[in-house]
Write a protein that holds these residues in place. Structure first.
Motif, PDB file in Angstrom:
ATOM      1  N   THR A 229       0.815  -1.219   0.000  1.00 19.61           N
ATOM      2  CA  THR A 229       0.000   0.000   0.000  1.00 19.61           C
ATOM      3  C   THR A 229       0.844   1.263   0.000  1.00 19.61           C
ATOM      4  N   MET A 230       2.151   1.117   0.223  1.00 20.92           N
ATOM      5  CA  MET A 230       3.076   2.244   0.365  1.00 20.92           C
ATOM      6  C   MET A 230       2.594   3.211   1.441  1.00 20.92           C
ATOM      7  N   GLN A 231       2.254   2.639   2.606  1.00 20.86           N
ATOM      8  CA  GLN A 231       1.798   3.408   3.747  1.00 20.86           C
ATOM      9  C   GLN A 231       2.542   2.962   5.006  1.00 20.86           C
ATOM     10  N   ALA A 232       2.853   3.937   5.880  1.00 24.49           N
ATOM     11  CA  ALA A 232       3.438   3.620   7.179  1.00 24.49           C
ATOM     12  C   ALA A 232       2.373   3.020   8.083  1.00 24.49           C
ATOM     13  N   THR A 233       2.766   2.041   8.893  1.00 22.34           N
ATOM     14  CA  THR A 233       1.805   1.353   9.749  1.00 22.34           C
ATOM     15  C   THR A 233       2.169   1.381  11.230  1.00 22.34           C
ATOM     16  N   GLY A 234       3.375   1.844  11.601  1.00 21.12           N
ATOM     17  CA  GLY A 234       3.725   1.887  13.012  1.00 21.12           C
ATOM     18  C   GLY A 234       5.051   2.589  13.246  1.00 21.12           C
ATOM     19  N   PHE A 235       5.159   3.237  14.414  1.00 20.87           N
ATOM     20  CA  PHE A 235       6.380   3.958  14.765  1.00 20.87           C
ATOM     21  C   PHE A 235       6.505   3.977  16.281  1.00 20.87           C
ATOM     22  N   GLN A 236       7.638   3.479  16.780  1.00 16.24           N
ATOM     23  CA  GLN A 236       7.895   3.421  18.220  1.00 16.24           C
ATOM     24  C   GLN A 236       9.321   3.852  18.505  1.00 16.24           C
ATOM     25  N   VAL A 237       9.515   4.624  19.560  1.00 15.31           N
ATOM     26  CA  VAL A 237      10.843   4.960  20.073  1.00 15.31           C
ATOM     27  C   VAL A 237      10.801   4.769  21.581  1.00 15.31           C
TER      28      VAL A 237
END
Length: 289
Positions: A229-237
């Motif tokens: 889909t060329m979409q971001a699905t998650g981001f964690q720091v």
């Protein structure tokens, strides 16, 4: 069985990869394919855009310092070190060049840290402008004329003009795409320009920054993306998971020789006339395909 094998390995067990590990780069084993981001040129290196001309190659480092010797990595001697030039606003980039064999979910995980060069006996917590990363992706050749090159960018804006800001940002605009040379085969754009960055909603975060300029602490980072889909699905720091509802990427028409590209980049930028150092202990790229 796969999970048990992974958890028995101390180096992999600190990550949460998707089922297929595409690459696991522990820099105690060397450069692992990470290289300098060299700008496009034809015939003469002078045709390279100025943003790219400032880049230098990343190096292996034991994180040496003048007061207690070497820091080392999370569980070994070496990390990958990215150093800017000693000029306010200078940037540097390192990348790994891959292609994908099936569009599907991917996950990048790493342990990172950053600091200014310890040239003064004070904290200098606002000397680093930013640390960040991006994917440089392009669809497969079957997409044809309607295909896209997609470049999700995220950076931690630590400080700007001496103000401690500490927030995550993204961008969906790049600079003008320019022809390089006169043969008609090469174009270029400097997508890391210090313009058009947007604040990630809820993206304020205070990272651990130690009390003297030679100490560091490692941070965990995870970024999930779906190539179908060329979409971001998650981001964690560290302990924070961020909402990507408003996140988007740089999207430009597909380029004629970059099909199935899967490049991963890290970058750093300094806010003063001293070098900024960014370090990667290890990087794990995995997928569900």
């Amino acid at each position: 069985m796969r999970r048990a094998i992974r958890e028995a390995d101390p180096k992999l067990s600190r990550y949460d990869p998707l089922p297929r590990i595409i690459s696991f780069d522990d820099f105690d084993r060397g450069m692992c394919g990470w290289t300098q981001l060299v700008g496009n040129y034809e015939i003469s290196l002078d045709q390279m855009l100025p943003g790219y001309a400032q880049h230098t190659h990343a190096q292996l480092s034991t994180l040496p310092n003048w007061d207690f010797g070497s820091h080392g990595g999370v569980d070994g001697s070496y990390a990958l070190k990215l150093a800017t030039r000693a000029r306010r606003g200078a940037q540097n980039v390192t990348l790994k060049r891959l292609t994908f064999r099936k569009p599907g979910p991917i996950r990048m995980e790493c342990y990172f840290t950053f600091k200014p060069e310890a040239t003064e006996l004070q904290l200098m917590e606002t000397d680093v402008r930013s640390f960040g990363f991006l994917y440089d992706l392009q669809v497969g050749d079957r997409a044809g004329a309607g295909g896209e090159r997609v470049m999700p960018h995220l950076r931690f804006l630590n400080a700007q003009d001496g103000k401690h800001l500490q927030k995550w940002q993204f961008k969906r605009k790049t600079t003008e795409i320019k022809p390089i040379g006169n043969v008609g085969k090469t174009i270029s754009h400097y997508h890391l320009a210090d313009s058009d960055w947007e604040d990630l909603p809820g993206g304020e975060q205070k990272l651990c920054y130690n009390e003297i300029p030679t100490k560091i602490n490692w941070h965990y980072l995870r970024f999930d993306f779906d190539l179908s889909t060329m979409q971001a699905t998650g981001f964690q720091v560290n302990d924070r998971t961020f909402d990507l509802a408003t996140f988007d990427c740089i999207r430009i028409p597909a380029m004629k020789n970059l099909w199935c590209m899967l490049n991963l980049c890290f970058f750093a930028e300094t806010d003063t006339d001293k070098r900024t150092f960014a370090y990667l202990d290890s990087v794990c790229l995995s997928g569900d395909f």
